[in-house]
Design an enzyme around this catalytic site. Structure first.
Site, PDB file in Angstrom:
ATOM      1  N   TYR A 254       0.832  -1.198   0.000  1.00  0.00           N
ATOM      2  CA  TYR A 254       0.000   0.000   0.000  1.00  0.00           C
ATOM      3  C   TYR A 254       0.866   1.247   0.000  1.00  0.00           C
ATOM      4  O   TYR A 254       2.078   1.180   0.199  1.00  0.00           O
ATOM      5  CB  TYR A 254      -0.984  -0.006   1.173  1.00  0.00           C
ATOM      6  CG  TYR A 254      -0.409   0.324   2.532  1.00  0.00           C
ATOM      7  CD1 TYR A 254       0.471  -0.531   3.175  1.00  0.00           C
ATOM      8  CD2 TYR A 254      -0.766   1.500   3.188  1.00  0.00           C
ATOM      9  CE1 TYR A 254       0.993  -0.232   4.428  1.00  0.00           C
ATOM     10  CE2 TYR A 254      -0.264   1.810   4.445  1.00  0.00           C
ATOM     11  CZ  TYR A 254       0.621   0.935   5.056  1.00  0.00           C
ATOM     12  OH  TYR A 254       1.124   1.240   6.290  1.00  0.00           O
TER      13      TYR A 254
ATOM     14  N   ARG B 218       8.547   4.282  -4.103  1.00  0.00           N
ATOM     15  CA  ARG B 218       8.461   3.227  -3.080  1.00  0.00           C
ATOM     16  C   ARG B 218       7.409   2.179  -3.452  1.00  0.00           C
ATOM     17  O   ARG B 218       7.614   0.987  -3.228  1.00  0.00           O
ATOM     18  CB  ARG B 218       8.153   3.841  -1.713  1.00  0.00           C
ATOM     19  CG  ARG B 218       8.227   2.802  -0.606  1.00  0.00           C
ATOM     20  CD  ARG B 218       8.087   3.414   0.758  1.00  0.00           C
ATOM     21  NE  ARG B 218       6.797   4.061   0.915  1.00  0.00           N
ATOM     22  CZ  ARG B 218       6.480   4.847   1.932  1.00  0.00           C
ATOM     23  NH1 ARG B 218       7.363   5.089   2.888  1.00  0.00           N
ATOM     24  NH2 ARG B 218       5.289   5.393   2.015  1.00  0.00           N
TER      25      ARG B 218
ATOM     26  N   ARG C 267      -7.132 -20.636  -2.838  1.00  0.00           N
ATOM     27  CA  ARG C 267      -6.173 -20.532  -1.736  1.00  0.00           C
ATOM     28  C   ARG C 267      -5.039 -21.546  -1.855  1.00  0.00           C
ATOM     29  O   ARG C 267      -5.253 -22.751  -1.946  1.00  0.00           O
ATOM     30  CB  ARG C 267      -6.891 -20.728  -0.397  1.00  0.00           C
ATOM     31  CG  ARG C 267      -6.040 -20.256   0.774  1.00  0.00           C
ATOM     32  CD  ARG C 267      -6.785 -20.351   2.100  1.00  0.00           C
ATOM     33  NE  ARG C 267      -6.063 -19.621   3.140  1.00  0.00           N
ATOM     34  CZ  ARG C 267      -4.970 -20.080   3.746  1.00  0.00           C
ATOM     35  NH1 ARG C 267      -4.479 -21.250   3.413  1.00  0.00           N
ATOM     36  NH2 ARG C 267      -4.363 -19.351   4.675  1.00  0.00           N
TER      37      ARG C 267
ATOM     38  N   HIS D 190      -0.625 -21.257  -0.580  1.00  0.00           N
ATOM     39  CA  HIS D 190       0.379 -20.304  -0.097  1.00  0.00           C
ATOM     40  C   HIS D 190       1.250 -19.748  -1.230  1.00  0.00           C
ATOM     41  O   HIS D 190       1.540 -18.556  -1.279  1.00  0.00           O
ATOM     42  CB  HIS D 190       1.292 -20.964   0.954  1.00  0.00           C
ATOM     43  CG  HIS D 190       0.679 -21.022   2.323  1.00  0.00           C
ATOM     44  ND1 HIS D 190      -0.455 -21.735   2.604  1.00  0.00           N
ATOM     45  CD2 HIS D 190       1.057 -20.447   3.489  1.00  0.00           C
ATOM     46  CE1 HIS D 190      -0.760 -21.598   3.891  1.00  0.00           C
ATOM     47  NE2 HIS D 190       0.149 -20.819   4.455  1.00  0.00           N
TER      48      HIS D 190
ATOM     49  N   LYS E 237       6.450  -2.029   1.980  1.00  0.00           N
ATOM     50  CA  LYS E 237       5.264  -1.445   2.617  1.00  0.00           C
ATOM     51  C   LYS E 237       4.072  -2.373   2.383  1.00  0.00           C
ATOM     52  O   LYS E 237       3.244  -2.131   1.493  1.00  0.00           O
ATOM     53  CB  LYS E 237       5.009  -0.028   2.089  1.00  0.00           C
ATOM     54  CG  LYS E 237       4.043   0.770   2.962  1.00  0.00           C
ATOM     55  CD  LYS E 237       4.056   2.226   2.584  1.00  0.00           C
ATOM     56  CE  LYS E 237       2.945   3.036   3.239  1.00  0.00           C
ATOM     57  NZ  LYS E 237       3.074   3.173   4.690  1.00  0.00           N
TER      58      LYS E 237
ATOM     59  N   GLU F  96      11.846   2.308  14.565  1.00  0.00           N
ATOM     60  CA  GLU F  96      10.927   3.344  14.089  1.00  0.00           C
ATOM     61  C   GLU F  96       9.657   3.262  14.915  1.00  0.00           C
ATOM     62  O   GLU F  96       9.564   2.456  15.839  1.00  0.00           O
ATOM     63  CB  GLU F  96      10.635   3.166  12.585  1.00  0.00           C
ATOM     64  CG  GLU F  96       9.995   1.830  12.258  1.00  0.00           C
ATOM     65  CD  GLU F  96       9.754   1.623  10.765  1.00  0.00           C
ATOM     66  OE1 GLU F  96       9.598   2.603  10.027  1.00  0.00           O
ATOM     67  OE2 GLU F  96       9.703   0.445  10.357  1.00  0.00           O
TER      68      GLU F  96
ATOM     69  N   LEU G 183      10.841   1.082   7.487  1.00  0.00           N
ATOM     70  CA  LEU G 183      10.246   1.543   6.238  1.00  0.00           C
ATOM     71  C   LEU G 183      10.986   2.800   5.777  1.00  0.00           C
ATOM     72  O   LEU G 183      11.309   3.669   6.598  1.00  0.00           O
ATOM     73  CB  LEU G 183       8.757   1.867   6.449  1.00  0.00           C
ATOM     74  CG  LEU G 183       8.055   2.223   5.151  1.00  0.00           C
ATOM     75  CD1 LEU G 183       7.835   0.978   4.298  1.00  0.00           C
ATOM     76  CD2 LEU G 183       6.733   2.917   5.410  1.00  0.00           C
TER      77      LEU G 183
END
Ligand code: PLP
Length: 288
Positions: free
Chosen positions: A33, A52, A100, A102, A149, A182, A207
């Site tokens: 995101y 990014r 589904r 993995h 991220k 952070e 990040l």
């Protein structure tokens, strides 16, 4: 005007916007995101967030869902349809929908793209974040690729919840060496006794904050000495000033850590100066 979200090519009423139950973002947090601050109708730090986003997608081998130009149109149109001038613009891109399993699906599905806009009253937000607040420290329990991220934010959400429960506005995460990595959703900074501005160096354990990068440029322009490297929690508690940065927080002063006052317990001059220069720059450079 009701809230509108963009989902996979369509603008939908926020209450009805949805992704599939087998979206890998939902099943595996297999998604990244980005968040832009919307300031006076413009998106701040455009290039940094786009760079990014591309890096996060690349590290996870998720295809870029559209060109930068198309994405800019989608974000702009979502902002327009929401009639918002100040707030936060969120983009989530998941690997997409697949039965589904993995392992990453082969062939790859089309990525899922969601854009939402969260309105914020700038007066309320600025008054609150300029006043700063308390921070607590917690062990950093996250995975080894915090530089990507991803939407896998459970340890961050747990840390923020613990902070709120103690009346704090952020949790600073501390690694096995006793150094601050952070915040749960922000980058951490201190001004040490010698007046040196310190923030953790870029690695897989933090990040790469876009606000952080812009602020480093501003600090260098002001000839403030800067060191990018680890600092301990004890050094943070003994600092003259402390603050944190994020698109959602700009530059927010820290007034105490674990109940110990930072400086005189009020927002420090370096933090406030950097904050006002950052916001001024964001206003001038905001695009879209
Ligand atoms: N660190 C973490 C863990 C974050 O989640 C964020 C923002 O979401 C940041 C730092 C600050 O990044 P940026 O300045 O790009 O908003």
């Amino acid at each position: 005007m009701g809230r509108i979200a963009y989902v996979n090519g369509a603008y939908r009423r926020h209450a009805e916007a949805a992704v599939h139950i087998e979206d890998r973002g939902f099943q595996f947090a297999d998604a990244v995101y980005e968040v832009w601050a919307l300031v006076d109708g413009g998106l701040t730090d455009w290039d940094g967030h786009i760079a990014r986003l591309k890096r996060s997608l690349g590290e996870l081998e998720i295809a870029e869902p559209m060109s930068e130009a198309a994405l800019s149109v989608v974000l702009k149109e979502t902002v327009r349809r929401n009639g918002v001038r100040d707030g936060l613009v969120y983009l989530q891109v998941s690997r997409g929908q697949a039965a589904r399993d993995h392992a990453f699906p082969d062939p790859a599905p089309s990525p899922t793209v969601v854009v939402t806009v969260k309105p914020i009253d700038p007066k309320v937000m600025h008054a609150k974040s300029e006043a700063g607040g308390a921070v607590i420290s917690l062990p950093d329990q996250r995975w080894g690729r915090c530089d990507i991220k991803t939407v896998g934010l459970l340890p961050n959400a747990m840390a923020k919840t613990a902070a709120r429960a103690q009346g704090a506005i952020e949790a600073w995460l501390v690694d096995a060496d006793g150094c601050v990595t952070e915040g749960s959703s922000t980058n951490a900074w201190i001004v040490d006794a010698a007046g040196v501005l310190r923030t953790r160096d870029i690695g897989a354990n933090i990040l790469r904050g876009v606000t952080r990068a812009t602020l480093l440029e501003i600090a260098k322009g002001l000839q403030i000495p800067v060191v990018e490297g680890p600092f301990t929690l004890e050094e943070a508690k003994a600092a003259k000033e402390a603050f944190f940065t994020a698109a959602s927080a700009f530059v927010t002063p820290v007034t105490s850590i674990d109940g110990q006052k930072i400086g005189d317990g009020r927002p420090g001059p370096v933090a406030l100066r950097l904050r006002s220069l950052y916001i001024g720059g964001a206003r001038n450079s905001a695009r879209v």
